[in-house]
Design a protein around this motif. Sequence first.
Motif, PDB file in Angstrom:
ATOM      1  N   LYS A  87     -32.394  86.771  13.906  1.00  0.00           N
ATOM      2  CA  LYS A  87     -33.795  87.289  13.262  1.00  0.00           C
ATOM      3  C   LYS A  87     -33.781  86.029  12.021  1.00  0.00           C
ATOM      4  N   ARG A  88     -32.757  86.580  11.195  1.00  0.00           N
ATOM      5  CA  ARG A  88     -33.148  86.128   9.877  1.00  0.00           C
ATOM      6  C   ARG A  88     -32.870  84.443  10.023  1.00  0.00           C
ATOM      7  N   ALA A 113     -33.720  82.279  12.442  1.00  0.00           N
ATOM      8  CA  ALA A 113     -35.069  82.785  12.420  1.00  0.00           C
ATOM      9  C   ALA A 113     -35.789  82.150  11.515  1.00  0.00           C
ATOM     10  N   ASN A 114     -35.962  83.161  10.723  1.00  0.00           N
ATOM     11  CA  ASN A 114     -37.307  82.942   9.703  1.00  0.00           C
ATOM     12  C   ASN A 114     -36.258  82.279   8.425  1.00  0.00           C
ATOM     13  N   SER A 115     -35.331  82.118   8.301  1.00  0.00           N
ATOM     14  CA  SER A 115     -35.081  80.860   7.599  1.00  0.00           C
ATOM     15  C   SER A 115     -35.747  80.007   8.308  1.00  0.00           C
ATOM     16  N   SER A 134     -37.913  79.038  10.338  1.00  0.00           N
ATOM     17  CA  SER A 134     -38.939  78.876  10.243  1.00  0.00           C
ATOM     18  C   SER A 134     -39.961  78.634   8.419  1.00  0.00           C
ATOM     19  N   ALA A 135     -39.105  79.914   7.574  1.00  0.00           N
ATOM     20  CA  ALA A 135     -39.508  79.216   6.478  1.00  0.00           C
ATOM     21  C   ALA A 135     -39.397  77.649   5.531  1.00  0.00           C
TER      22      ALA A 135
END
Length: 150
Positions: A7-8, A10-12, A14-15
């Motif tokens: 998740k981290r 994927a969030n990175s 995405s950002a």
Amino acid sequence: MKTLLGKRLANSVSAFGSMVLFLIFASCSLIMIAVGASTYSRISEGFHGSFSSSAAVRYVTNKIRSGDRAVIENDGKGIAIYSGETVCVIMEDNGNIGERNVKADSYVDYYGGDIIFPDTTLTVGEENGLIVIYARAGDEVCMGYCRSKG
């Protein structure tokens, strides 16, 4: 633990992807603004040159037509337009076209006055009984012919 790490990541990603898209958008916007400003500058310069020279010729010809008689200065840098008790003197002075009004019985000189067309030069002559007016603003030159009443 693997799900939290995934998740981290994927969030990175995405950002980072959002930031890259924003940078592309900002760059394209700046390029479009620069192109638009450059185009506007060229159009504005061309319009100013052509408008100033043609407006100056039209102004002088209308003044000549409305006056009783016109007298051209010896070197062609000005014209005195007599209209009743008033003389309208239109002249080129230091690269500008100026105008002033004096009484008909006073001495007429071709200096001073209010600037009506800045950065525009004026040349007035006579050819075959017609008054020829040349105005130059930058690279634009406009010419007009006019007949005086007197």
